[in-house]
Design an enzyme around this catalytic site. Structure first.
Site, PDB file in Angstrom:
ATOM      1  N   ASP A  52       0.854  -1.204   0.000  1.00 30.84           N
ATOM      2  CA  ASP A  52       0.000   0.000   0.000  1.00 30.84           C
ATOM      3  C   ASP A  52       0.889   1.253   0.000  1.00 30.84           C
ATOM      4  O   ASP A  52       0.636   2.212  -0.737  1.00 30.84           O
ATOM      5  CB  ASP A  52      -0.887   0.045   1.251  1.00 30.84           C
ATOM      6  CG  ASP A  52      -1.862  -1.120   1.361  1.00 30.84           C
ATOM      7  OD1 ASP A  52      -3.063  -0.899   1.224  1.00 30.84           O
ATOM      8  OD2 ASP A  52      -1.402  -2.260   1.577  1.00 30.84           O
ATOM      9  N   GLU A  75      -5.233   7.329  -0.160  1.00 32.34           N
ATOM     10  CA  GLU A  75      -5.732   6.730   1.085  1.00 32.34           C
ATOM     11  C   GLU A  75      -4.715   6.790   2.222  1.00 32.34           C
ATOM     12  O   GLU A  75      -5.072   7.097   3.364  1.00 32.34           O
ATOM     13  CB  GLU A  75      -6.104   5.253   0.840  1.00 32.34           C
ATOM     14  CG  GLU A  75      -6.469   4.544   2.127  1.00 32.34           C
ATOM     15  CD  GLU A  75      -6.805   3.075   1.968  1.00 32.34           C
ATOM     16  OE1 GLU A  75      -6.813   2.560   0.837  1.00 32.34           O
ATOM     17  OE2 GLU A  75      -7.067   2.438   3.001  1.00 32.34           O
ATOM     18  N   ASP A 119      -6.533   5.010  -4.548  1.00 32.98           N
ATOM     19  CA  ASP A 119      -6.472   3.883  -3.617  1.00 32.98           C
ATOM     20  C   ASP A 119      -5.380   2.964  -4.169  1.00 32.98           C
ATOM     21  O   ASP A 119      -5.580   2.255  -5.153  1.00 32.98           O
ATOM     22  CB  ASP A 119      -7.822   3.152  -3.572  1.00 32.98           C
ATOM     23  CG  ASP A 119      -7.858   2.113  -2.459  1.00 32.98           C
ATOM     24  OD1 ASP A 119      -6.769   1.680  -2.024  1.00 32.98           O
ATOM     25  OD2 ASP A 119      -8.967   1.727  -2.046  1.00 32.98           O
ATOM     26  N   ASP A 122      -6.627  -1.627  -3.194  1.00 35.34           N
ATOM     27  CA  ASP A 122      -7.973  -1.833  -2.656  1.00 35.34           C
ATOM     28  C   ASP A 122      -8.135  -3.336  -2.413  1.00 35.34           C
ATOM     29  O   ASP A 122      -7.883  -4.145  -3.314  1.00 35.34           O
ATOM     30  CB  ASP A 122      -9.008  -1.340  -3.673  1.00 35.34           C
ATOM     31  CG  ASP A 122     -10.420  -1.456  -3.144  1.00 35.34           C
ATOM     32  OD1 ASP A 122     -10.678  -0.951  -2.040  1.00 35.34           O
ATOM     33  OD2 ASP A 122     -11.262  -2.059  -3.837  1.00 35.34           O
ATOM     34  N   THR A 124      -6.889  -4.654   0.808  1.00 38.83           N
ATOM     35  CA  THR A 124      -5.647  -4.981   1.539  1.00 38.83           C
ATOM     36  C   THR A 124      -5.814  -6.238   2.381  1.00 38.83           C
ATOM     37  O   THR A 124      -4.929  -7.102   2.422  1.00 38.83           O
ATOM     38  CB  THR A 124      -5.243  -3.805   2.446  1.00 38.83           C
ATOM     39  OG1 THR A 124      -5.123  -2.647   1.634  1.00 38.83           O
ATOM     40  CG2 THR A 124      -3.914  -4.060   3.141  1.00 38.83           C
ATOM     41  N   THR A 198     -20.079  -6.973   0.951  1.00 35.60           N
ATOM     42  CA  THR A 198     -18.887  -7.195   1.767  1.00 35.60           C
ATOM     43  C   THR A 198     -18.744  -8.645   2.234  1.00 35.60           C
ATOM     44  O   THR A 198     -19.732  -9.317   2.508  1.00 35.60           O
ATOM     45  CB  THR A 198     -18.935  -6.269   2.998  1.00 35.60           C
ATOM     46  OG1 THR A 198     -17.806  -6.514   3.814  1.00 35.60           O
ATOM     47  CG2 THR A 198     -20.197  -6.456   3.826  1.00 35.60           C
TER      48      THR A 198
HETATM   49  O1  LIG Z   1      -8.249   0.002   0.237  1.00 33.66           O
HETATM   50  P1  LIG Z   1      -8.814  -0.849   1.325  1.00 33.66           P
HETATM   51  O2  LIG Z   1      -8.618  -0.259   2.687  1.00 33.66           O
HETATM   52  O3  LIG Z   1      -8.485  -2.280   1.224  1.00 33.66           O
HETATM   53  O4  LIG Z   1     -10.387  -0.659   0.988  1.00 33.66           O
HETATM   54  C1  LIG Z   1     -11.363  -1.368   1.665  1.00 33.66           C
HETATM   55  C2  LIG Z   1     -12.620  -0.576   1.621  1.00 33.66           C
HETATM   56  O5  LIG Z   1     -12.452   0.610   2.330  1.00 33.66           O
HETATM   57  C3  LIG Z   1     -13.738  -1.347   2.230  1.00 33.66           C
HETATM   58  O6  LIG Z   1     -14.922  -0.626   2.046  1.00 33.66           O
HETATM   59  C4  LIG Z   1     -13.887  -2.683   1.581  1.00 33.66           C
HETATM   60  O7  LIG Z   1     -14.788  -3.384   2.378  1.00 33.66           O
HETATM   61  P2  LIG Z   1     -15.599  -4.641   1.956  1.00 33.66           P
HETATM   62  O8  LIG Z   1     -14.737  -5.539   1.163  1.00 33.66           O
HETATM   63  O9  LIG Z   1     -15.964  -5.184   3.273  1.00 33.66           O
HETATM   64  O10 LIG Z   1     -16.724  -4.121   1.148  1.00 33.66           O
HETATM   65  C5  LIG Z   1     -12.597  -3.452   1.595  1.00 33.66           C
HETATM   66  O11 LIG Z   1     -12.678  -4.647   0.877  1.00 33.66           O
HETATM   67  C6  LIG Z   1     -11.527  -2.681   0.982  1.00 33.66           C
HETATM   68  O12 LIG Z   1     -11.810  -2.538  -0.360  1.00 33.66           O
HETATM   69 MG    MG Z   2     -10.032   0.601  -0.789  1.00 36.84          MG
HETATM   70 MG    MG Z   3      -7.042   0.492   3.416  1.00 33.56          MG
HETATM   71 MG    MG Z   4      -6.467   0.775  -0.103  1.00 33.52          MG
END
Ligand SMILES: O=P(O)(O)O[C@H]1[C@H](O)[C@@H](O)[C@H](OP(=O)(O)O)[C@@H](O)[C@H]1O
Ligand code: MG
Ligand code: MG
Ligand code: MG
Length: 319
Positions: A52, A75, A119, A122, A124, A198
């Site tokens: 990241d 992010e 991002d 996305d 992680t 999710t």
């Molecule tokens: O970039 P990251 O932090 O991995 O982004 C997150 C999102 O913020 C989060 O909304 C997503 O949640 P869900 O998968 O539970 O819908 C998550 O997967 C990441 O994309």
């Molecule tokens: Mg994300």
């Molecule tokens: Mg994240």
């Molecule tokens: Mg991310």
């Protein structure tokens, strides 16, 4: 051809971001190969890895060198002393973008009207768990607060079939007025309802909202970019997330691509998300993304009960 001589700022940003997203994808794959993810816990169910950090550094440094006057919001909060290797700075353009004529709406956009939302990785949490096709690199372009285009790079695309790391990945990009490229656009099956939501941030409100839709199938997967890919490739009719938590950098690129294809992404009240530089980073009132801006979007919006909406409003007030 005249437009080749004077590429617009918007086309240049898209074209440059395509190559930058691919370099970020190389970084994301390379960190996974070393196995040294150096995970930092940012909060509940919220991780950050070396991938990241490095990918964001690559994207923001490259973009701000090329476009010093636009706003770019990423992010991750990075250590300003963390310098990146020169070899990660991208200064090339994807020339195939310039084969397209810039839509009139984006011909004369001023630098100050553009905010790019980044991002770097996305999904992680899924990355750390080896669910590699859930991972995307997202670079979204907004103009006057609206998502008008974006890049969704999927660095591990095809990883179950292809063993050569250097051959993995694909890059999807779109711009309103031009369409979207790099994948096969498919309509979801008729006569049934498939939703994606999710896998790791579920709640009673989300489950109640999904039950009210009475879907034939629910795809619980990670990543906002990945869920929108399922929608645009016809594997799901809608991405349903009636909860706070998803951020502007999660939604800007996917929304830009969806908008380019005649889909839509809004909050659960049907309001457009805003992407000005000073907006709240959290999508407080949830996310609904559908493949069809009119019929499908209204269908899914109509399924959100007053209780679901009230729960989002009260969560918004208490934050
Ligand atoms: O970039 P990251 O932090 O991995 O982004 C997150 C999102 O913020 C989060 O909304 C997503 O949640 P869900 O998968 O539970 O819908 C998550 O997967 C990441 O994309
Ligand atoms: Mg994300
Ligand atoms: Mg994240
Ligand atoms: Mg991310």
């Amino acid at each position: 051809m005249l437009w080749k001589m004077s590429n617009s700022l918007v086309l240049k940003i898209i074209s440059s971001s395509i190559n930058i997203s691919k370099q970020a994808g190389v970084i994301v794959r390379d960190v996974m190969k070393t196995g040294e993810l150096a995970v930092v816990d940012k909060g509940i169910n919220d991780l950050q890895t070396e991938a990241d950090r490095r990918a964001q550094n690559c994207i923001i440094t490259s973009l701000s060198k090329q476009f010093p006057k636009i706003a770019i919001i990423g992010e991750e909060t990075l250590d300003p002393n963390d310098k990146i290797d020169d070899k990660w700075i991208v200064s090339t353009f994807d020339e195939s973008v310039f084969a397209h004529k810039c839509p009139d709406d984006w011909l004369n956009v001023a630098d100050e009207d553009i905010v790019v939302w980044v991002d770097p990785l996305d999904g992680t949490s899924e990355y750390t768990q080896g669910l590699l096709d859930h991972v995307t690199v997202l670079i979204g372009v907004s103009v006057k607060g609206h998502a008008i285009g974006g890049i969704i790079h999927q660095p591990f695309y095809n990883y179950k079939e292809e063993t050569d790391y250097s051959k993995l990945g694909r890059t999807i990009w779109g711009l309103v007025g031009l369409g979207a490229f790099g994948f096969q656009h498919k309509q979801p099956p008729e006569g049934k309802v498939i939703v994606t939501t999710t896998r790791s941030h579920s709640s009673p409100t989300i489950n109640a909202a999904i039950e009210a839709i009475k879907p034939d199938e629910v795809l619980r997967v990670g990543g906002a970019g990945h869920k929108v890919l399922l929608v645009i490739e016809g594997k799901a009719h809608a991405y349903v997330f009636p909860s706070r938590g998803c951020k502007k950098w999660d939604t800007c690129a996917p929304e830009g691509v969806l908008n380019a294809l005649g889909g839509r992404l809004t909050d659960v009240f049907g309001n457009d998300l805003r992407y000005e530089r000073d907006v709240n980073h959290t999508n407080e009132l949830g996310v609904l993304a559908t493949h069809d801006a009119i019929t499908a979007h209204s269908f899914f919006l109509s399924k959100f009960s007053d209780d679901v909406k009230a729960s989002l409003l009260s969560a918004q007030k208490s934050n």
